[in-house]
Design a protein around this motif. Structure first.
Motif, mmCIF file in Angstrom:
data_model
loop_
_atom_site.group_PDB
_atom_site.id
_atom_site.type_symbol
_atom_site.label_atom_id
_atom_site.label_comp_id
_atom_site.label_asym_id
_atom_site.label_seq_id
_atom_site.Cartn_x
_atom_site.Cartn_y
_atom_site.Cartn_z
ATOM 1 N N THR A 1 -7.319 1.617 5.690
ATOM 2 C CA THR A 1 -6.195 2.264 5.016
ATOM 3 C C THR A 1 -5.156 1.213 4.651
ATOM 4 O OG1 THR A 1 -5.122 2.739 7.140
ATOM 5 C CG2 THR A 1 -6.469 4.483 6.180
ATOM 6 N N SER A 2 -4.337 1.530 3.641
ATOM 7 C CA SER A 2 -3.301 0.601 3.182
ATOM 8 C C SER A 2 -1.960 1.321 3.170
ATOM 9 C CB SER A 2 -3.626 0.085 1.777
ATOM 10 O OG SER A 2 -4.893 -0.549 1.753
ATOM 11 N N GLY B 1 -6.975 -2.515 -5.598
ATOM 12 C CA GLY B 1 -6.759 -1.615 -4.468
ATOM 13 C C GLY B 1 -7.345 -2.098 -3.167
ATOM 14 N N ASN B 2 -7.879 -3.320 -3.156
ATOM 15 C CA ASN B 2 -8.439 -3.876 -1.928
ATOM 16 C C ASN B 2 -7.325 -4.402 -1.032
ATOM 17 O OD1 ASN B 2 -11.244 -3.612 -2.785
ATOM 18 N ND2 ASN B 2 -10.795 -5.288 -4.202
ATOM 19 N N LYS B 3 -7.365 -4.017 0.218
ATOM 20 C CA LYS B 3 -6.358 -4.487 1.172
ATOM 21 C C LYS B 3 -6.645 -5.940 1.520
ATOM 22 C CE LYS B 3 -4.483 -3.308 5.747
ATOM 23 N NZ LYS B 3 -4.433 -2.249 6.780
ATOM 24 N N ILE C 1 -2.000 -5.041 -0.977
ATOM 25 C CA ILE C 1 -3.276 -4.810 -1.648
ATOM 26 C C ILE C 1 -3.301 -5.540 -2.989
ATOM 27 C CG2 ILE C 1 -3.603 -2.578 -0.531
ATOM 28 C CD1 ILE C 1 -2.671 -1.226 -3.085
ATOM 29 N N GLY D 1 0.825 -1.199 0.000
ATOM 30 C CA GLY D 1 0.000 0.000 0.000
ATOM 31 C C GLY D 1 0.860 1.250 0.000
ATOM 32 N N ASN D 2 0.235 2.392 -0.219
ATOM 33 C CA ASN D 2 1.000 3.650 -0.294
ATOM 34 C C ASN D 2 0.355 4.791 0.469
ATOM 35 O OD1 ASN D 2 -1.169 4.248 -1.911
ATOM 36 N ND2 ASN D 2 -0.006 4.340 -3.827
ATOM 37 N N GLN D 3 -0.615 4.468 1.345
ATOM 38 C CA GLN D 3 -1.273 5.522 2.112
ATOM 39 C C GLN D 3 -0.515 5.784 3.410
ATOM 40 O OE1 GLN D 3 -5.161 3.568 2.307
ATOM 41 N NE2 GLN D 3 -6.012 5.197 1.044
#
Length: 273
Positions: free
Chosen positions: A145-146, A156-158, A152, A131-133
């Motif tokens: 959040t990821s 984009g689903n974690k 993910i 992820g990149n958040q």
């Protein structure tokens, strides 16, 4: 990940225990690997007895609806020794990887300690990326959040959320592999829709063996051995499990149930990242 000297790896078959016992087991294995120079790495998978919500070590003031659900005995709440946000353990698979001498930088450690998960799911036809958040301290739900600690899918689903504990240079990384989250309970707890179930291409029965195989391939220099907990280890786990049982009747739930839980955010054991 290669090391010049062959080391032992310990693999533990899947375990079904209460939440506090699972956390005590993870920490007991971290202590064991840290003190035993012959063990390079240990891996185990587990599932939780009952519906369990684990909260991060530093997670403050829990929402009142969580406390109400716990008082009605619809869920059990435990406190993890690692950081991060709340995780609902139901319909998924939890892993714990203990690594005696990982890289000291946290980002690099997350990257290398997660490669076997990426390989295992790639072998099953599900590519995963980090992820990149940014981490959001005000968010209560781990899977909302990821971050760079998470994996993910292409949509984009974690799919996997992980957290770490460090002790004197040794690492415990444990995480939840999301498979079939309970939609109704998820909505009750987090007030949002549950993530989509894992693809039907992910074989729930053979998933553990696929991931264990991927782990062995990522540490080919390690001599892996199947292990079981001893009677003395079970006794130690039972005693230490109370550190992670959350007292839902205490007035301030920002206070940990036992101050002896090692901090994941301070001290020499925490790497720079």
């Amino acid at each position: 990940m290669n090391q010049s000297i062959s080391k032992k790896g310990h693999y533990f078959p899947i375990m079904h225990m209460s939440g506090p016992n699972q956390m005590a087991t993870d920490m007991m294995l971290l202590e064991k690997v840290k003190l035993n120079s012959d063990i390079s790495i240990a891996l185990r998978f587990y599932q939780w007895k009952g519906l369990c919500l684990s909260v991060g070590k530093n997670q403050k003031k829990l929402p009142s609806n969580w406390i109400d659900l716990a008082k009605r005995k619809e869920i059990k709440i435990i406190r993890r020794p690692s950081g991060g946000n709340a995780v609902l353990h139901s319909g998924g698979l939890t892993y714990a990887l203990i690594w005696r001498s990982p890289p000291r930088r946290k980002r690099e450690a997350y990257y290398l300690a997660s490669q076997w998960l990426i390989k295992g799911f790639a072998d099953l036809g599900l590519p995963l990326i980090f992820g990149n958040q940014s981490a959001n301290p005000s968010e209560k739900n781990c899977f909302s959040t990821s971050t760079l600690a998470d994996l993910i899918d292409p949509l984009g689903n974690k799919r996997i959320g992980s957290a770490q504990v460090w002790q004197k240079g040794s690492l415990l990384q444990h995480g939840e592999i999301l498979l079939d989250p309970p939609a109704k309970l998820w909505m009750e707890i987090f007030k949002t829709k549950a993530p989509k179930p894992a693809s039907i291409s992910i074989p729930k029965i053979s998933l553990v063996e696929t991931l264990y195989k991927a782990c062995r391939s990522c540490w080919p220099e390690v001599s892996w051995q199947d292990k079981k907990l001893t009677k003395k280890e079970y006794e130690k786990i039972t005693i230490n499990s109370m550190k992670y049982a959350l007292n839902i009747n205490q007035p301030d739930l920002s206070i940990n149930p036992a101050e002896s839980i090692a901090s994941t955010a301070s001290g020499r054991a925490n790497p720079s990242g």
